[in-house]
Design a protein around this motif. Structure first.
Motif, PDB file in Angstrom:
ATOM      1  N   GLN A  61       0.672  -4.300   0.737  1.00  0.00           N
ATOM      2  CA  GLN A  61      -0.672  -5.150   0.194  1.00  0.00           C
ATOM      3  C   GLN A  61      -0.970  -5.856   1.390  1.00  0.00           C
ATOM      4  O   GLN A  61      -2.256  -5.599   1.699  1.00  0.00           O
ATOM      5  CB  GLN A  61      -0.139  -5.957  -0.880  1.00  0.00           C
ATOM      6  CG  GLN A  61      -1.228  -6.804  -1.267  1.00  0.00           C
ATOM      7  CD  GLN A  61      -0.867  -8.337  -1.870  1.00  0.00           C
ATOM      8  OE1 GLN A  61      -0.218  -9.031  -1.287  1.00  0.00           O
ATOM      9  NE2 GLN A  61      -1.279  -8.654  -2.853  1.00  0.00           N
ATOM     10  N   LYS A  62      -0.086  -6.202   2.175  1.00  0.00           N
ATOM     11  CA  LYS A  62      -0.558  -7.109   3.576  1.00  0.00           C
ATOM     12  C   LYS A  62      -1.489  -6.044   4.414  1.00  0.00           C
ATOM     13  O   LYS A  62      -2.295  -6.306   4.921  1.00  0.00           O
ATOM     14  CB  LYS A  62       0.528  -7.677   3.988  1.00  0.00           C
ATOM     15  CG  LYS A  62       0.214  -8.619   5.307  1.00  0.00           C
ATOM     16  CD  LYS A  62       1.230  -9.523   5.872  1.00  0.00           C
ATOM     17  CE  LYS A  62       0.717 -10.317   6.617  1.00  0.00           C
ATOM     18  NZ  LYS A  62       1.909 -11.399   7.298  1.00  0.00           N
ATOM     19  N   LEU A  63      -0.920  -4.656   4.378  1.00  0.00           N
ATOM     20  CA  LEU A  63      -1.580  -3.743   5.217  1.00  0.00           C
ATOM     21  C   LEU A  63      -2.667  -2.840   4.675  1.00  0.00           C
ATOM     22  O   LEU A  63      -3.111  -1.877   5.136  1.00  0.00           O
ATOM     23  CB  LEU A  63      -0.485  -2.565   5.713  1.00  0.00           C
ATOM     24  CG  LEU A  63       0.605  -3.342   6.616  1.00  0.00           C
ATOM     25  CD1 LEU A  63       1.690  -2.412   6.832  1.00  0.00           C
ATOM     26  CD2 LEU A  63      -0.049  -3.763   8.091  1.00  0.00           C
ATOM     27  N   LEU A 221      -0.234   7.489   2.581  1.00  0.00           N
ATOM     28  CA  LEU A 221      -1.025   6.344   2.170  1.00  0.00           C
ATOM     29  C   LEU A 221      -1.826   5.657   3.018  1.00  0.00           C
ATOM     30  O   LEU A 221      -2.820   5.082   2.430  1.00  0.00           O
ATOM     31  CB  LEU A 221       0.226   5.632   1.736  1.00  0.00           C
ATOM     32  CG  LEU A 221       1.018   5.793   0.587  1.00  0.00           C
ATOM     33  CD1 LEU A 221       2.102   5.116   0.060  1.00  0.00           C
ATOM     34  CD2 LEU A 221       0.201   5.823  -0.935  1.00  0.00           C
ATOM     35  N   PHE A 222      -1.648   5.582   4.148  1.00  0.00           N
ATOM     36  CA  PHE A 222      -2.429   4.835   4.961  1.00  0.00           C
ATOM     37  C   PHE A 222      -3.487   5.667   5.810  1.00  0.00           C
ATOM     38  O   PHE A 222      -3.924   5.253   6.952  1.00  0.00           O
ATOM     39  CB  PHE A 222      -1.697   3.962   5.992  1.00  0.00           C
ATOM     40  CG  PHE A 222      -0.818   2.805   5.474  1.00  0.00           C
ATOM     41  CD1 PHE A 222      -1.567   1.624   4.996  1.00  0.00           C
ATOM     42  CD2 PHE A 222       0.471   3.034   5.183  1.00  0.00           C
ATOM     43  CE1 PHE A 222      -0.932   0.482   4.406  1.00  0.00           C
ATOM     44  CE2 PHE A 222       1.184   2.082   4.459  1.00  0.00           C
ATOM     45  CZ  PHE A 222       0.472   0.817   4.119  1.00  0.00           C
ATOM     46  N   GLU A 227      -0.307   3.311  13.308  1.00  0.00           N
ATOM     47  CA  GLU A 227       0.086   1.908  13.654  1.00  0.00           C
ATOM     48  C   GLU A 227       0.715   1.175  12.410  1.00  0.00           C
ATOM     49  O   GLU A 227       1.443   0.137  12.396  1.00  0.00           O
ATOM     50  CB  GLU A 227      -1.179   1.238  14.318  1.00  0.00           C
ATOM     51  CG  GLU A 227      -1.274   1.714  15.611  1.00  0.00           C
ATOM     52  CD  GLU A 227      -2.320   0.827  16.452  1.00  0.00           C
ATOM     53  OE1 GLU A 227      -2.896  -0.367  15.693  1.00  0.00           O
ATOM     54  OE2 GLU A 227      -2.785   1.220  17.523  1.00  0.00           O
ATOM     55  N   LYS A 228      -0.211   1.238  11.271  1.00  0.00           N
ATOM     56  CA  LYS A 228       0.109   0.671  10.219  1.00  0.00           C
ATOM     57  C   LYS A 228       1.408   1.252   9.470  1.00  0.00           C
ATOM     58  O   LYS A 228       2.069   0.372   8.951  1.00  0.00           O
ATOM     59  CB  LYS A 228      -1.169   0.833   8.978  1.00  0.00           C
ATOM     60  CG  LYS A 228      -2.426   0.240   9.262  1.00  0.00           C
ATOM     61  CD  LYS A 228      -3.184   0.165   7.841  1.00  0.00           C
ATOM     62  CE  LYS A 228      -4.393  -0.860   8.142  1.00  0.00           C
ATOM     63  NZ  LYS A 228      -5.179  -0.696   7.002  1.00  0.00           N
ATOM     64  N   VAL A 229       1.760   2.470   9.598  1.00  0.00           N
ATOM     65  CA  VAL A 229       3.336   2.972   9.189  1.00  0.00           C
ATOM     66  C   VAL A 229       4.263   2.165  10.156  1.00  0.00           C
ATOM     67  O   VAL A 229       5.121   1.952   9.476  1.00  0.00           O
ATOM     68  CB  VAL A 229       3.178   4.487   9.270  1.00  0.00           C
ATOM     69  CG1 VAL A 229       4.569   4.912   9.009  1.00  0.00           C
ATOM     70  CG2 VAL A 229       2.180   5.120   8.271  1.00  0.00           C
ATOM     71  N   GLU A 230       3.862   2.131  11.153  1.00  0.00           N
ATOM     72  CA  GLU A 230       4.981   1.435  12.136  1.00  0.00           C
ATOM     73  C   GLU A 230       5.203  -0.016  11.670  1.00  0.00           C
ATOM     74  O   GLU A 230       6.162  -0.585  11.500  1.00  0.00           O
ATOM     75  CB  GLU A 230       4.350   1.496  13.598  1.00  0.00           C
ATOM     76  CG  GLU A 230       4.590   2.970  14.163  1.00  0.00           C
ATOM     77  CD  GLU A 230       5.789   2.959  15.069  1.00  0.00           C
ATOM     78  OE1 GLU A 230       6.654   2.091  15.354  1.00  0.00           O
ATOM     79  OE2 GLU A 230       5.968   4.247  15.923  1.00  0.00           O
ATOM     80  N   GLU A 231       3.995  -0.547  11.405  1.00  0.00           N
ATOM     81  CA  GLU A 231       3.912  -2.048  11.169  1.00  0.00           C
ATOM     82  C   GLU A 231       4.701  -2.250   9.805  1.00  0.00           C
ATOM     83  O   GLU A 231       5.382  -3.196   9.610  1.00  0.00           O
ATOM     84  CB  GLU A 231       2.484  -2.790  11.116  1.00  0.00           C
ATOM     85  CG  GLU A 231       2.467  -4.003  10.919  1.00  0.00           C
ATOM     86  CD  GLU A 231       3.080  -4.964  12.004  1.00  0.00           C
ATOM     87  OE1 GLU A 231       3.732  -6.236  11.657  1.00  0.00           O
ATOM     88  OE2 GLU A 231       3.390  -4.530  13.062  1.00  0.00           O
ATOM     89  N   LEU A 232       4.396  -1.292   8.788  1.00  0.00           N
ATOM     90  CA  LEU A 232       5.197  -1.474   7.626  1.00  0.00           C
ATOM     91  C   LEU A 232       6.842  -1.455   7.792  1.00  0.00           C
ATOM     92  O   LEU A 232       7.205  -2.160   7.221  1.00  0.00           O
ATOM     93  CB  LEU A 232       4.556  -0.428   6.694  1.00  0.00           C
ATOM     94  CG  LEU A 232       5.266  -0.101   5.356  1.00  0.00           C
ATOM     95  CD1 LEU A 232       4.798  -1.023   4.325  1.00  0.00           C
ATOM     96  CD2 LEU A 232       5.004   1.226   4.694  1.00  0.00           C
ATOM     97  N   ASP A 233       7.011  -0.310   8.427  1.00  0.00           N
ATOM     98  CA  ASP A 233       8.671  -0.260   8.806  1.00  0.00           C
ATOM     99  C   ASP A 233       9.125  -1.680   9.247  1.00  0.00           C
ATOM    100  O   ASP A 233      10.103  -2.066   8.930  1.00  0.00           O
ATOM    101  CB  ASP A 233       8.766   0.920   9.706  1.00  0.00           C
ATOM    102  CG  ASP A 233      10.160   1.513   9.759  1.00  0.00           C
ATOM    103  OD1 ASP A 233      10.870   0.754   8.780  1.00  0.00           O
ATOM    104  OD2 ASP A 233      10.238   2.543  10.159  1.00  0.00           O
ATOM    105  N   LYS A 234       8.593  -2.086  10.291  1.00  0.00           N
ATOM    106  CA  LYS A 234       8.734  -3.669  10.849  1.00  0.00           C
ATOM    107  C   LYS A 234       8.833  -4.643  10.177  1.00  0.00           C
ATOM    108  O   LYS A 234       9.854  -5.122   9.908  1.00  0.00           O
ATOM    109  CB  LYS A 234       7.956  -3.687  12.257  1.00  0.00           C
ATOM    110  CG  LYS A 234       8.243  -4.845  12.930  1.00  0.00           C
ATOM    111  CD  LYS A 234       7.143  -5.177  14.166  1.00  0.00           C
ATOM    112  CE  LYS A 234       7.597  -6.381  14.825  1.00  0.00           C
ATOM    113  NZ  LYS A 234       6.702  -6.572  16.131  1.00  0.00           N
TER     114      LYS A 234
END
Length: 494
Positions: A61-63, A221-222, A227-234
């Protein structure tokens, strides 16, 4: 059962089950602590699955994915309302445990049902839950091991200077001290404490990786935003309490992690087995005993017996713990390509059993270490039996200083020593070497020194000083991070 299907607490088949009519693991039912048993329980596992689904939805959601606050609130409200009957029925129908719980969670959260497990594969909840569980299990074991070390350190300090007969090959050797011998045990356990802490800190999260570890589903999904996938993982990794996640995975995290985890536990098992074997040997010599309750029965046939049953239990379970590392060794070696499912059933057994076993032996060893009984008079008597032979070199040196010939003195003592040995071995008598020396006029010049020459404390070298230095420089600093967790005694119910 709740009308919305979110009740819980019943057996998987929905009925009451007589625990005496089915097999239960003795580790959970008889030995391990309730805290460790809960960590490996279904309740903890499935609650953690739901928590991970919530972490994933919150981060998505945040992303920017279309997930509403209402959906998230619905998930938060139902983290613990697990209908095990429904989950069991779903698993029987679907033959898939994760999807069974996706459906069961979705029944509790009808508004959020469509976004639960979005983009994830089964190992998102399965592997990440295992890693969370391993971390929590280490967090439970570490202070327990620290408490054992602390109790043994106090024991070693108390008996740092108490001379005792040392053994090599379980044959009488030179003297050591009770405290120094205990430090041999402590040193092994300190190595285990450091290895357990390192294994715990080295744990990495599997994270959000998708079906074969490529994160392809999340990239879709993104809409191709790496970058969003990396951020999701983090984000999910941090929410789960981990500092870092694996960059590379297949469908699962590498099963070499399980090897490392069970290897340090197996090493702990070896340490405990050695310690408890030593105590069992010393109990046979009547020099040292584990606690023995006033109403405890050592033998149904021999009322006088004081069997070291706690140490025997530790040895028995430690052997089991040492063998369990073979499971992940073999499992890791046959993980074909991105994964194969023949790891699953094996890991359900060996991971839980390893920690439950380690938990049991540490609780038992703490109980033993809190009630060790030393018998100084028995120790002193055994020293008297062996010390005259060990003192011969000191006696020869004293005679040389008094003007005697080393060769003449050596021959006289050799003859007297063999005569005394014959009394001990052939007649079953006490060692009378000193009485023979006292009766021989040749040794007249040193008769007044014999008491000093036979003082046991003069044969223990720097044992007492080594104990003090070891405890001060190595043990106490290692225990410092656990200072607030060292209190409390263990009372065994069995």
């Amino acid at each position: 059962m709740a009308a919305n299907g979110c009740g819980g607490g019943q057996a998987a088949d929905g009925g009451e089950m007589d625990v005496h009519n089915t097999y239960r693991s003795p580790l959970a039912a008889r030995y391990a602590s309730p805290e460790m048993a809960f960590i490996f329980s279904d309740a903890h596992k499935f609650q953690t699955w739901r928590q991970l689904w919530l972490f994933l939805a919150e981060a998505e959601q945040k992303l920017g994915l279309p997930i509403t606050d209402e959906q998230l609130e619905e998930m938060r409200a139902n983290l613990h309302t697990i209908d095990y009957k429904m989950a069991a029925d779903e698993e029987k129908r679907l033959r898939h445990d994760v999807m069974a719980h996706v459906h069961t969670f979705g029944r509790c959260c009808p508004k959020a049902a469509g976004i639960i497990h979005l983009g994830a594969t089964s190992c998102y909840v399965g592997d990440n839950t295992d890693l969370i569980t391993l971390k929590k299990a280490f967090d439970l074991l570490l202070p327990k091991l620290a408490r054992v070390i602390s109790r043994l350190a106090d024991f070693a300090a108390e008996h740092a200077g108490l001379p005792t007969l040392g053994f090599t090959h379980f044959q009488p050797a030179q003297l050591t001290t009770v405290g120094k011998r205990c430090c041999l045990w402590i040193q092994d356990l300190c190595m285990d404490l450091a290895r357990l802490a390192r294994a715990r800190d080295d744990l990495r999260f599997r994270g959000v990786k998708g079906t074969t570890g490529t994160q392809a589903s999340f990239l879709q999904l993104f809409e191709g935003d790496h970058e969003k996938v990396e951020e999701l993982d983090k984000m999910v990794t941090q929410k789960a309490g981990f500092r870092r996640a694996f960059i590379i995975t297949g469908q699962t995290y590498t099963r070499k992690v399980d090897i490392e985890v069970l290897s340090v536990l197996a090493s702990l098992g070896a340490s405990v087995h050695k310690i408890c074997t030593d105590i069992r040997l010393l109990a046979n010599l009547k020099e040292l005993e584990e606690p023995f309750e006033k109403q405890q029965i050592g033998s149904s046939a021999m009322p006088y017996k004081r069997n070291p049953m706690r140490c025997e239990r530790c040895c028995s379970l430690a052997r089991h713990l040492m063998t369990l590392v073979m499971d992940p060794l073999q499992t890791a070696s046959v993980q074909w390509l991105e994964r194969t499912l023949d790891d699953s059933a094996n890991r359900r057994l060996c991971l839980a059993e390893a920690f439950l076993t380690a938990d049991t032996i540490l609780s038992t060893l703490q109980n033993v270490s809190e009630g060790l009984v030393v018998y100084p008079k028995v120790i002193e008597r055994r020293i008297r039996q062996e010390l005259p032979f060990m003192a011969t070199e000191n006696i020869i040196m004293a005679m040389v200083k008094a003007g005697g010939s080393r060769q003449d003195c050596h021959e006289r003592i050799r003859v007297l020593s063999q005569e005394a040995a014959a009394v001990v071995k052939q007649e079953g008598g006490d060692n009378d070497l000193i009485a023979r020396i006292q009766a021989d006029p040749y040794f007249g010049p040193i008769h007044g020194q014999l008491e000093h020459l036979l003082d046991p404390s003069s044969f223990t070298g720097r044992a007492a000083q080594q104990v003090e230095k070891f405890l001060q420089e190595e043990v106490r600093p290692l225990l410092k991070p656990y200072e607030g967790q060292l209190a409390g005694k263990v009372e065994l119910s069995l």
